[in-house]
Each structure stands twice: as structure tokens, then as C-alpha cells.
Design a protein around this motif. Sequence first.
Motif, mmCIF file in Angstrom:
data_model
loop_
_atom_site.group_PDB
_atom_site.id
_atom_site.type_symbol
_atom_site.label_atom_id
_atom_site.label_comp_id
_atom_site.label_asym_id
_atom_site.label_seq_id
_atom_site.Cartn_x
_atom_site.Cartn_y
_atom_site.Cartn_z
ATOM 1 N N VAL A 44 -10.049 50.452 38.393
ATOM 2 C CA VAL A 44 -10.802 51.201 37.385
ATOM 3 C C VAL A 44 -10.811 50.488 36.037
ATOM 4 O O VAL A 44 -11.559 50.867 35.136
ATOM 5 N N SER A 45 -9.974 49.454 35.892
ATOM 6 C CA SER A 45 -9.921 48.722 34.630
ATOM 7 C C SER A 45 -10.862 47.530 34.598
ATOM 8 O O SER A 45 -10.977 46.855 33.565
ATOM 9 N N LEU A 46 -11.539 47.251 35.735
ATOM 10 C CA LEU A 46 -12.395 46.058 35.801
ATOM 11 C C LEU A 46 -13.458 46.011 34.700
ATOM 12 O O LEU A 46 -13.638 44.969 34.076
ATOM 13 N N PRO A 47 -14.198 47.104 34.450
ATOM 14 C CA PRO A 47 -15.197 47.021 33.373
ATOM 15 C C PRO A 47 -14.578 46.678 32.016
ATOM 16 O O PRO A 47 -15.139 45.894 31.254
ATOM 17 N N ALA A 48 -13.405 47.260 31.723
ATOM 18 C CA ALA A 48 -12.741 46.976 30.439
ATOM 19 C C ALA A 48 -12.256 45.532 30.385
ATOM 20 O O ALA A 48 -12.411 44.844 29.368
ATOM 21 N N ILE A 49 -11.660 45.055 31.482
ATOM 22 C CA ILE A 49 -11.189 43.668 31.531
ATOM 23 C C ILE A 49 -12.367 42.711 31.395
ATOM 24 O O ILE A 49 -12.327 41.741 30.621
ATOM 25 N N ALA A 50 -13.449 42.986 32.160
ATOM 26 C CA ALA A 50 -14.633 42.125 32.126
ATOM 27 C C ALA A 50 -15.243 42.085 30.728
ATOM 28 O O ALA A 50 -15.599 41.018 30.211
ATOM 29 N N GLY A 51 -15.347 43.259 30.096
ATOM 30 C CA GLY A 51 -15.922 43.321 28.755
ATOM 31 C C GLY A 51 -15.074 42.595 27.731
ATOM 32 O O GLY A 51 -15.585 41.866 26.866
ATOM 33 N N ASP A 52 -13.762 42.768 27.833
ATOM 34 C CA ASP A 52 -12.848 42.143 26.879
ATOM 35 C C ASP A 52 -12.833 40.628 27.017
ATOM 36 O O ASP A 52 -12.686 39.894 26.032
ATOM 37 N N GLY A 54 -15.370 38.868 28.349
ATOM 38 C CA GLY A 54 -16.718 38.327 28.244
ATOM 39 C C GLY A 54 -17.327 37.866 29.551
ATOM 40 O O GLY A 54 -18.050 36.863 29.581
ATOM 41 N N VAL A 55 -17.041 38.599 30.648
ATOM 42 C CA VAL A 55 -17.635 38.265 31.948
ATOM 43 C C VAL A 55 -18.250 39.533 32.530
ATOM 44 O O VAL A 55 -18.045 40.632 32.024
ATOM 45 N N SER A 56 -19.006 39.375 33.630
ATOM 46 C CA SER A 56 -19.635 40.533 34.261
ATOM 47 C C SER A 56 -18.612 41.271 35.110
ATOM 48 O O SER A 56 -17.619 40.683 35.571
ATOM 49 N N PRO A 57 -18.819 42.588 35.355
ATOM 50 C CA PRO A 57 -17.912 43.343 36.224
ATOM 51 C C PRO A 57 -17.802 42.740 37.622
ATOM 52 O O PRO A 57 -16.742 42.798 38.252
ATOM 53 N N GLN A 59 -17.978 39.511 38.379
ATOM 54 C CA GLN A 59 -17.029 38.406 38.248
ATOM 55 C C GLN A 59 -15.604 38.927 38.103
ATOM 56 O O GLN A 59 -14.643 38.297 38.554
ATOM 57 N N GLY A 60 -15.477 40.098 37.478
ATOM 58 C CA GLY A 60 -14.162 40.692 37.274
ATOM 59 C C GLY A 60 -13.453 41.063 38.562
ATOM 60 O O GLY A 60 -12.226 41.201 38.587
ATOM 61 N N THR A 61 -14.205 41.224 39.671
ATOM 62 C CA THR A 61 -13.559 41.568 40.945
ATOM 63 C C THR A 61 -12.640 40.454 41.426
ATOM 64 O O THR A 61 -11.802 40.677 42.295
ATOM 65 N N TRP A 62 -12.780 39.255 40.850
ATOM 66 C CA TRP A 62 -11.860 38.161 41.173
ATOM 67 C C TRP A 62 -10.425 38.541 40.816
ATOM 68 O O TRP A 62 -9.470 38.031 41.410
ATOM 69 N N VAL A 63 -10.263 39.421 39.842
ATOM 70 C CA VAL A 63 -8.922 39.874 39.454
ATOM 71 C C VAL A 63 -8.235 40.543 40.643
ATOM 72 O O VAL A 63 -7.016 40.436 40.815
ATOM 73 N N ILE A 64 -9.019 41.228 41.477
ATOM 74 C CA ILE A 64 -8.475 41.904 42.655
ATOM 75 C C ILE A 64 -8.362 40.941 43.830
ATOM 76 O O ILE A 64 -7.313 40.830 44.476
ATOM 77 N N THR A 65 -9.450 40.224 44.112
ATOM 78 C CA THR A 65 -9.470 39.379 45.310
ATOM 79 C C THR A 65 -8.517 38.192 45.203
ATOM 80 O O THR A 65 -7.935 37.777 46.203
ATOM 81 N N SER A 66 -8.326 37.644 44.001
ATOM 82 C CA SER A 66 -7.415 36.502 43.849
ATOM 83 C C SER A 66 -5.990 36.906 44.209
ATOM 84 O O SER A 66 -5.265 36.147 44.873
ATOM 85 N N SER A 110 -8.126 34.540 28.938
ATOM 86 C CA SER A 110 -9.458 34.392 29.524
ATOM 87 C C SER A 110 -9.409 34.805 30.987
ATOM 88 O O SER A 110 -8.319 34.974 31.569
ATOM 89 N N LEU A 111 -10.581 34.963 31.595
ATOM 90 C CA LEU A 111 -10.628 35.341 33.007
ATOM 91 C C LEU A 111 -9.983 34.266 33.874
ATOM 92 O O LEU A 111 -9.276 34.583 34.836
ATOM 93 N N GLU A 112 -10.210 33.002 33.531
ATOM 94 C CA GLU A 112 -9.644 31.911 34.333
ATOM 95 C C GLU A 112 -8.116 31.959 34.339
ATOM 96 O O GLU A 112 -7.486 31.802 35.396
#
Length: 523
Positions: A44-52, A54-57, A59-66, A110-112
Amino acid sequence: MSQPSPAAPPMAHPPLTGRSLALGTLALSLATFMNVLDSSIANVSLPAIAGDLGVSPTQGTWVITSFGVANAISVPLTGWLTQRFGAVRLFTASVLLFVLASWLCGFAPSLEWLIAFRVLQGLVAGPMIPLSQTLLLQSYPPAKAGTALALWAMTTLVAPVTGPLLGGWITDNVSWPWIFYINVPVGLGAALVTWRIYAQRETPTRKLPIDTVGLALLVLWVGALQLMLDKGKELEWFESSQIVILGLVALVSFLAFLAWELTAEHPVVELRLFATRNFAVGALALSVGYGLFFGNVVLLPLWLQQYMSYTASAAGMAIAPVGLLAILLSPIVGKNVAKVDPRKMATVSFLVFALVLWMRSRFNTLADFDTIMVPTIIQGAALACFFIPLSAITLSGLSPDRIPSASGLSNFVRITAGAMGTSVVTTLWDDRATMHHAHLTEHITRTDPGAMSAFDTLMAQGLSFEQAAAQVTRLIDQQAFTRSANDVFLASAVLFVCLIPLVWMASRPRPRMAGPSDAGGAH
């Protein structure tokens, strides 16, 4: 396997009693809870993480899949690492490294960097779940093993439910890095208590060769496949040379992995277990079912937040009630899994999952909170009848020395399926939404009376034509992504029904008292 298992020696220790038993169970449960929680707390935090960041939601799913893929790669190494370092030392080290990785995730700029730290977190988390079961079974007498595993199963069921609720509250009221920081005190406490209680109950160690070729091939094909799934939509799938290359690398390295592991003297993954019918059927049903379940667990809060205007907390509240029936029914299922045919329990689970997803496939943009929450409550019954019976089928008929390898392999396949389920579901959701968007806009033209009437109404409220067009586009997007979510929910329901005949291809496990060979029964 010719080698003695890492899980067999602990049974030489007498069971724990009194305060030590209670504290040991609590520490192992907290560590498991923390591990499983991290597979869903970011949903449920993906939109907030993605927005913070600077990536799309998407792309943010990588936080889960990684995290899921790294975790899947490290799980099969548990047996070798246990024999090399000892179960207690390995478990404690895994928990402490998990704490460090969690702390680093919170600081990610950063997302990376966040993905890199999530990979580290997943890698060190691998041994925690299998070893928590090994140590838990060491704590209880064999006659109470079923009860111990039911308690353990409740932990693994509550965590994915608590994740979205806790993650949502933290994201809305504090900030998203704290979904990782909360692991620090929990992990340190669990590691300290585990070491104090179990340090004198360490398992024997010895040096064993590691299958470096098999491990390298495992990392290569799983990594290439996951990258292909995650980048496929962004790069137009096989129209991209990068996706074609990733697909070929995944296929070739997977075939090489199969050939090598089936002939290696000390394989990193004991693939010969798939020659056992119940293991093959149980692992496949468990993995496909978990992939469907987890993919939809990720999709629901994304849809609620992006297109139903839910906050992270509200989305978490809509998902949290799944734990109610799961907590109530899990001890009953654990106590009766040896008496009732687990194939019947699994059938009930799949039917309830199918019902829940069919109900969700009928959601529309006017669905209220209660309408969204009712299927979630019902889903708790499906979860209670899912892990324990399917694990009983998967591990039935195996000798005790093969249980640790079987448990690690079934975990590997399940976790990989969960990560892939996330990628496939989010990709399908976007693709179907594009199709629905195209269909919905076919009649939005200057010659269509209905479309012009909508524009006139909006402009009469003071909007410019451009503002009115943006509002109409937003409404079309909402409808398109809602219909797309309906498609994914309905397809998932059909697949759950299709899994039922698969379960009945397994033979019924012979009723017997739960004992040490039941380890791993509730992944």
C-alpha cells in the motif's frame, strides 16, 4: 539424499519447557512475522514510495519483486549453510543482517538504491523461515509438533494481512521509510532472545562443497526471467531486442540448470524430489495458488489508491480483515490435517478463493468500503485451508532426511511464483486497461451527442475545454483500470477452479501423528 539433514540432529535435544518455551516460540514467531511482513508491507506504500523517488507506481513494484526473487534464490542454500555454520548461528546472523538491510532500505535516496537494499534484504532473509521451523520443532515434543506448526502458520497468515494495514498507517501518519525502520527493534529483540535460549542447542557443523555452477545458473535464469517480466510492458515485450535477449538467457540458463542439477553430486536444489508425485503436485498447486493470491494482493491496493481515491491507511483497512477467519480457523485446520483428507481442504480453499475473486470481478467505481471488504473477510477461510493442507500433501511420503531439502525447494518455487505473480498481474492490469481505454474512447468525438453533452455540462460549471477534457480522461482511466482489474480477478478465479483437479492427482497422505518429519508444513 545421502547426506544427513540439518534438521535431524536438533531432535536429539530435549524439548524446552516453561518460560524458555514461551520466549523461544515468541522470538522465532517475531522473526518469521518480520520476514513475511516485509513481503507485503510495501504494497500500500508503493504510490508514496514511487512519488517520493520520482518513478511510476508500476516501476515501484520492483520494491516488492526484487525482495521476492532474492529471497527465492537464497532459500535453497539453507541446507548447505546450516550444515556449514549451524542452525542457531545461521538463524541469528540472518535476523541481524535483515535488520541492517531494513535500516539501509529506509535511508535509500533513490529507487535504484532501494531495490539494491531490498535485494540484500531478500538474500539474507532466505534461511529465516525454514530455520524458524527447525528450531520450533526442536522446542516442542514430537506429539505437539502439529500444534507448534499451527502456531507458526498463524504467524505467516497474520503477517501479510498486518503488512498493508501497518504500512498504510505508517505511510499516512509518519513516512514510508518507517515501514523498514520498525524491523530494527523487533529483529534485535528476536535475535537476542533466540541466541540466549538456543545457543546451547546448536546443530553439528561440517564443511561441504557448494554447487557454485548450479548456484550461478540459478541466479542467472531467475534474474533474467524476472527482469523480462518487469521490463516487458515498458519495452513492448518481444518487439524489444533487450526482452528477446533476456528471454533467451532465461531459457538457456534454465535448461542448463536442469541438466546440471540432475547430475550434480551435491546439487544446490534437489530437483529429484519432483520425481515424487505428491511433491510435484503439491508444490505446483501451492506455487500457482500463491502466485495468484499474491499478485491479487498487490493489485487490490494499487487500484484502490490510484482509481478509487483511497488513502494508504484506508486501502490497508480494506485488506486487513482477511486475518480474522485465518486466525480463527488455522489452529483447527492444523489439528485436523492428519484426520481429514488434505485434498478436500485444499479443494475448499480453491473454491473459496474463486468465490472471492469472482465477487471482486463485479466491483465497479461506485463500490463502497463494505462491498470491498466483504470478499476480504471471506478470503480468510481460504487462507486457513491453503498452506497447511497443501504442505502436508507436498511433504507426504518423504523420509525425514529429505524433508529439509523438500521444504527449501517448495519454498523456492512458491516465493518465485509470488514474485512472478506480481509482475504478471500488474502487467496484465496495464495492458487490459489500455484496451478498455481504447474501447471507451471510440465514441468520444465532436459528432457524438452524449460526449458533447458531458463536455457542455462540465464547461457550464466553469471549466475550460482543456480542463473538461482532462476530467473526462480521468473518468475514462478510472473505468478502464477498474474493468481491467475485473478481468484479472475473474481470470484468477477461473485458474483457482482449474487447480482443483490437479490436487486430486496426488494420493492421500497416510494419517499419522505429527512429528519432526512434518517440518515445513505451513510455508
